[in-house]
Write a protein that holds these residues in place. Structure first.
Motif, PDB file in Angstrom:
ATOM      1  N   TYR A 133     -41.768 -13.777 -24.602  1.00  0.00           N
ATOM      2  CA  TYR A 133     -41.890 -15.223 -24.786  1.00  0.00           C
ATOM      3  C   TYR A 133     -43.361 -15.585 -24.858  1.00  0.00           C
TER       4      TYR A 133
ATOM      5  N   ALA B 177     -39.968 -10.714 -20.982  1.00  0.00           N
ATOM      6  CA  ALA B 177     -38.761 -10.988 -20.195  1.00  0.00           C
ATOM      7  C   ALA B 177     -37.816  -9.791 -20.187  1.00  0.00           C
TER       8      ALA B 177
ATOM      9  N   GLU C 247     -32.146 -10.304  -9.592  1.00  0.00           N
ATOM     10  CA  GLU C 247     -32.791 -11.460  -8.970  1.00  0.00           C
ATOM     11  C   GLU C 247     -33.185 -12.489 -10.016  1.00  0.00           C
TER      12      GLU C 247
ATOM     13  N   GLY D 166     -35.302 -14.451 -12.423  1.00  0.00           N
ATOM     14  CA  GLY D 166     -36.478 -14.036 -13.183  1.00  0.00           C
ATOM     15  C   GLY D 166     -36.408 -12.613 -13.713  1.00  0.00           C
ATOM     16  N   SER D 167     -35.303 -11.907 -13.439  1.00  0.00           N
ATOM     17  CA  SER D 167     -35.204 -10.498 -13.855  1.00  0.00           C
ATOM     18  C   SER D 167     -34.877 -10.333 -15.337  1.00  0.00           C
ATOM     19  N   GLY D 168     -34.399 -11.403 -15.985  1.00  0.00           N
ATOM     20  CA  GLY D 168     -34.126 -11.327 -17.422  1.00  0.00           C
ATOM     21  C   GLY D 168     -32.658 -11.517 -17.796  1.00  0.00           C
ATOM     22  N   LYS D 169     -31.825 -11.879 -16.833  1.00  0.00           N
ATOM     23  CA  LYS D 169     -30.384 -12.005 -17.090  1.00  0.00           C
ATOM     24  C   LYS D 169     -30.069 -13.073 -18.142  1.00  0.00           C
ATOM     25  N   SER D 170     -30.672 -14.251 -17.978  1.00  0.00           N
ATOM     26  CA  SER D 170     -30.393 -15.341 -18.932  1.00  0.00           C
ATOM     27  C   SER D 170     -30.885 -14.977 -20.319  1.00  0.00           C
ATOM     28  N   THR D 171     -32.041 -14.351 -20.359  1.00  0.00           N
ATOM     29  CA  THR D 171     -32.593 -13.933 -21.648  1.00  0.00           C
ATOM     30  C   THR D 171     -31.624 -12.989 -22.355  1.00  0.00           C
TER      31      THR D 171
END
Ligand code: ADP
Ligand code: ADP
Length: 235
Positions: free
Chosen positions: A13, A24, A43, A45-50
């Protein structure tokens, strides 16, 4: 050929007010077979949503590729994305995303209405779904009359009525107490047992324990996998 192939995906990003970049996803690589029920844990910020956004065709990888049934998601033209999502993917959200002004039945029909499907097809499809999800008695009610667990079961029916290749669920038990979570997880297990491929992002180890495989993501990488049968291996 795997049903879903996430092939060495990286996502970078550009941050808004500076020239710096955020990596990410660093090198996410995994495959999903048809009929699997995958959980993704990690956790904040680990990149799950990305990762979920890329699978949902809401975002594209910077490097690598994501294939669904052999089709590279990055090659779908912009103008066809909405139709692709509607025809091939099912979505379940934390906050249900049901429309209170419509009945449960009409909420479930909505994706097919948008796809200009015939009413006879809707009627045909809702019957077994309502039975499977134990919402037959709720069809003429409105979402605001339902418990959280009932709402999420309705949302699952809405996700399934288009007969999607894969259902993507984003924290589906995140807004539910343990009793309602249990109710929803049981339904996920049930539809998976019928062959539905599922991928769920969750913070809950209890929820993840109901899936066939858990991928742990940390700092933009899958660093561990657990198999429900007890098999485990390091990436
Ligand atoms: P919206 O839903 O309106 O896109 P977001 O909060 O997701 O709102 O993001 C708004 C913008 O802020 C994004 O387009 C992105 O550029 C930036 N952004 C979002 N999340 C982050 C983050 N974690 N770090 C840096 N910038 C971010
Ligand atoms: P999770 O869902 O696991 O909390 P995310 O995928 O939201 O993680 O975020 C992964 C990393 O990417 C974080 O460092 C986050 O700040 C950053 N990020 C997410 N979205 C944006 C964006 N739109 N712009 C810039 N950075 C982002």
């Amino acid at each position: 050929m795997s049903f879903v192939k996430v092939n060495h995906v990286k996502k970078q990003y550009q941050t808004k007010f500076s020239a710096t970049t955020v990596q990410a996803l660093k090198d996410v690589h995994f495959e999903v077979e048809k009929g699997e029920f995958i959980s993704i844990m990690g956790e904040s910020g680990s990149g799950k949503s990305t990762l979920l956004n890329i699978l949902a065709t809401l975002d594209v990888a910077t490097e690598g590729e994501v294939l669904l049934d052999g089709k590279d998601l990055a090659n779908i033209p912009e103008g066809k994305l909405a139709a692709f999502r509607r025809d091939h993917l099912g979505f379940v959200f934390q906050d249900f995303n049901l429309l209170d002004t419509f009945t449960v039945r009409d909420n479930i029909y909505l994706p097919l209405v948008l796809a200009k499907q015939k009413l006879s097809i809707m009627e045909e499809r809702i019957k077994p779904l309502a039975k499977q999800l134990a919402i037959e008695e709720l069809l003429e009610k409105h979402p605001f009359e339902l418990s959280g667990g009932q709402k999420q079961r309705v949302a699952i029916a809405r996700a399934l009525i288009t007969q999607p290749e894969i259902v993507l669920a984003d924290e589906p038990t995140g807004a539910l107490d343990s009793k309602n979570s249990e109710e929803v997880l049981e339904m996920f297990e049930r539809i998976n047992a019928e062959g539905q491929t599922l991928l769920m992002v969750t913070h809950s180890a209890l929820a993840a324990s109901r899936s066939s495989r858990v991928l742990f993501i940390k700092d933009g990488r899958v660093f561990h996998q657990l198999y429900r049968a007890g098999k485990s291996h390091e990436e």
